[in-house]
Design an enzyme around this catalytic site. Structure first.
Site, mmCIF file in Angstrom:
data_model
loop_
_atom_site.group_PDB
_atom_site.id
_atom_site.type_symbol
_atom_site.label_atom_id
_atom_site.label_comp_id
_atom_site.label_asym_id
_atom_site.label_seq_id
_atom_site.Cartn_x
_atom_site.Cartn_y
_atom_site.Cartn_z
ATOM 1 N N LYS A 232 0.957 -1.228 0.020
ATOM 2 C CA LYS A 232 0.015 -0.089 -0.142
ATOM 3 C C LYS A 232 1.012 1.275 -0.005
ATOM 4 C CE LYS A 232 -1.505 1.905 4.039
ATOM 5 N NZ LYS A 232 -1.089 3.063 4.305
ATOM 6 N N ASN A 233 1.778 1.243 0.936
ATOM 7 C CA ASN A 233 2.676 2.605 1.073
ATOM 8 C C ASN A 233 3.530 2.630 -0.141
ATOM 9 O OD1 ASN A 233 1.582 3.105 3.468
ATOM 10 N ND2 ASN A 233 3.151 2.504 4.802
ATOM 11 N N CYS B 277 -3.811 8.106 9.412
ATOM 12 C CA CYS B 277 -4.261 7.638 11.086
ATOM 13 C C CYS B 277 -3.719 8.546 12.139
ATOM 14 C CB CYS B 277 -3.163 6.150 11.095
ATOM 15 S SG CYS B 277 -3.724 4.817 10.299
ATOM 16 N N ARG C 187 1.915 14.601 13.095
ATOM 17 C CA ARG C 187 2.410 14.274 12.223
ATOM 18 C C ARG C 187 2.808 15.382 11.204
ATOM 19 N NH1 ARG C 187 -0.387 8.898 9.912
ATOM 20 N NH2 ARG C 187 1.678 8.444 9.090
ATOM 21 N N ASP D 169 5.240 0.047 11.919
ATOM 22 C CA ASP D 169 3.865 -0.160 11.486
ATOM 23 C C ASP D 169 3.686 -1.783 11.749
ATOM 24 O OD1 ASP D 169 3.296 2.049 10.552
ATOM 25 O OD2 ASP D 169 3.562 1.525 8.265
ATOM 26 N N ARG E 184 -8.443 0.310 4.947
ATOM 27 C CA ARG E 184 -7.494 1.322 4.222
ATOM 28 C C ARG E 184 -6.387 0.628 3.753
ATOM 29 N NH1 ARG E 184 -5.805 5.800 7.956
ATOM 30 N NH2 ARG E 184 -4.666 5.824 6.202
#
Ligand code: UD1
Length: 429
Positions: A22-23, A117, A122, A309, A401
């Site tokens: 995903k990233n 998230c 951030r 993560d 997600r």
């Protein structure tokens, strides 16, 4: 609000095929908007964040066409604006990659501050400092609209005060189109940084050193694209399933992965007494018969350190290990929020600032909990797999997600889990 219902007590066994990262995909989709021709991206995960970003690209005028499941053609030549004042931009962190992509391509960009998230503060100051070094003027309004504009952009040497995945990718995305050489020092080294660089190089860019802490980008006036590129497997999805075998006393073959990306977790699992067998593109994990997982300690670090993560999933694994484990979260200030939920289930965990001490062996009991963020949500499901009785994981949106076909993959491994309420589907376009 949809939820997952998990009944604990099954050993998970079998094979699971890992989806595209995903990233990496978020960076690669933005990169496809930074180039000057169409590209075909394969192995995209079918998850909400990817659908959202593709939707944004389309709203900005790009032609986005699904050629097959997980294969998308993006043609950015029809993009008619560099202003992205869309609500969907606020829904995902990865939308910030359009800042770099559009700054390099159009010398200006205007969009909302990205969401993502809730892991505490951030900031994106490192991204902005990088863009300013390249010659951009930055402004942000009170309602969090960012604009970057430049009369003249020029390659520059940029030292990142802190290792940042997002800033590294974003600066790279801008620099591929900017005249001169840009050097990013103290760059992040995550596998998806290498993937975005490989995509851009395939499309005509000149990026060297991705995967080390010094990346050199020679700007090109045209990046012709017209190529096909396949996204790397998802390191975090793979790690989540690798932990599920020793967690449940099962035996799982995690397929379609790059085992070297898993080394920080592999080392930890071996230390805890699990068996980890590696092949070219798979890893098998299990707990040898008659043995018990032993506690271990770790600190989250940028790659190749232990990934933040995978921290909530690893803390859940420590709940079933023998002895006491210490975990230091060094990347995010607010990544222990889910621990309240584990405590509700019976876990014995003390936290103090960045430190969590997990006393393994306390039995877990099913109860309603919620997915506080994407990875914490996966950890709740993992806890449910070994809890006595039924665990209801509420607010599953964050999980969807980032985990493709989570329920179907778990059911295929023998988990007793189902969804209540609607789950994510790809929007029609
Ligand atoms: C990316 C990943 C996320 C992962 C994280 C760390 C994506 C879309 N998300 O997030 O899943 O958890 O890497 O591996 O790829 N920081 C600043 N200023 C900045 C940028 C970052 O202070 O301008 C700080 C952050 O607050 C954090 C740390 O640096 O404490 C690392 O953040 P970063 O590596 O940038 O993470 P993301 O790119 O947001």
């Amino acid at each position: 609000m949809s939820s997952y219902i998990v009944k604990g007590g099954q050993s998970l066994e079998g094979r699971v095929k890992i989806s595209g990262s995903k990233n990496a995909a978020l960076g690669v989709i933005a990169a496809a908007m930074a180039v000057d021709g169409p590209s075909i991206i394969e192995n995209l995960p079918e998850v909400i964040d990817i659908h959202l970003l593709l939707g944004i690209c389309q709203e900005l005028g790009a032609k986005v066409e699904y050629l097959d499941n997980g294969t998308v053609k993006i043609d950015p030549r029809t993009v008619n604006t560099s202003t992205a004042l869309l609500e969907s931009v606020k829904k995902l962190r990865g939308s910030y990659y359009l800042l770099g992509a559009f700054l390099g391509r159009f010398s200006e960009v205007c969009m909302y501050l990205p969401g993502g998230c809730n892991l505490g503060k951030r900031p994106i100051d490192l991204h902005i400092k990088g863009f300013e070094s390249l010659g951009a003027d930055f402004q942000m309004t009170e309602d969090e609209i960012i604009s970057l504009k430049a009369d003249k952009l020029q390659g520059a040497s940029i030292f990142l005060d802190q290792v940042s995945v997002g800033a590294t990718i974003n600066i790279m995305l801008a620099a591929v189109h900017i005249p001169g050489t840009t050097v990013i020092d103290n760059a992040a080294r995550e596998p998806h940084i290498v993937d975005v660089a490989n995509f851009l190089n395939t499309m005509g860019a000149d990026i060297r050193g991705a995967g080390t802490d010094v990346i050199r980008i020679r700007g090109k006036s045209v990046l012709p694209a017209n190529r096909t590129y396949a996204i790397i497997p998802d390191q975090i999805e793979a790690g989540t399933y690798m932990m599920m075998a020793p967690l449940t006393g099962g035996d799982i073959l995690v397929e379609n992965i790059i085992p070297t990306h898993m080394e920080p977790l592999t080392a930890k699992l071996l230390e805890m007494g699990a068996q980890v067998e590696e092949g070219g593109d798979f890893i098998r994990t299990y707990l040898p018969k008659g043995t018990q997982l032993k506690a271990s300690s770790f600190k989250t670090m940028p790659y190749p350190g232990f990934p933040t993560d995978l921290q909530p999933q690893a803390v859940t694994l420590l709940c079933v290990a023998e002895g006491s484990g210490r975990v230091i979260e060094s990347i995010y200030e607010n990544r222990f929020q889910y621990i309240d939920n584990l405590r509700l289930m019976g876990a014995n965990i003390i936290t103090s600032g960045k430190l969590a001490v997990i006393q393994g062996g306390a039995p877990l009991y099913g109860t309603p909990v919620d997915a506080r963020d994407l990875r914490a949500g996966a950890a709740m499901v993992m806890a449910g797999l070994v809890a006595e009785g039924e665990t209801q994981v509420l607010n599953i949106y964050p999980i969807e997600r980032g985990y493709e076909n989570f329920i179907a993959k778990l059911q295929a491994l023998g988990a007793d889990i189902h969804a209540e309420g609607p789950t994510a589907v790809r929007p029609a376009w």
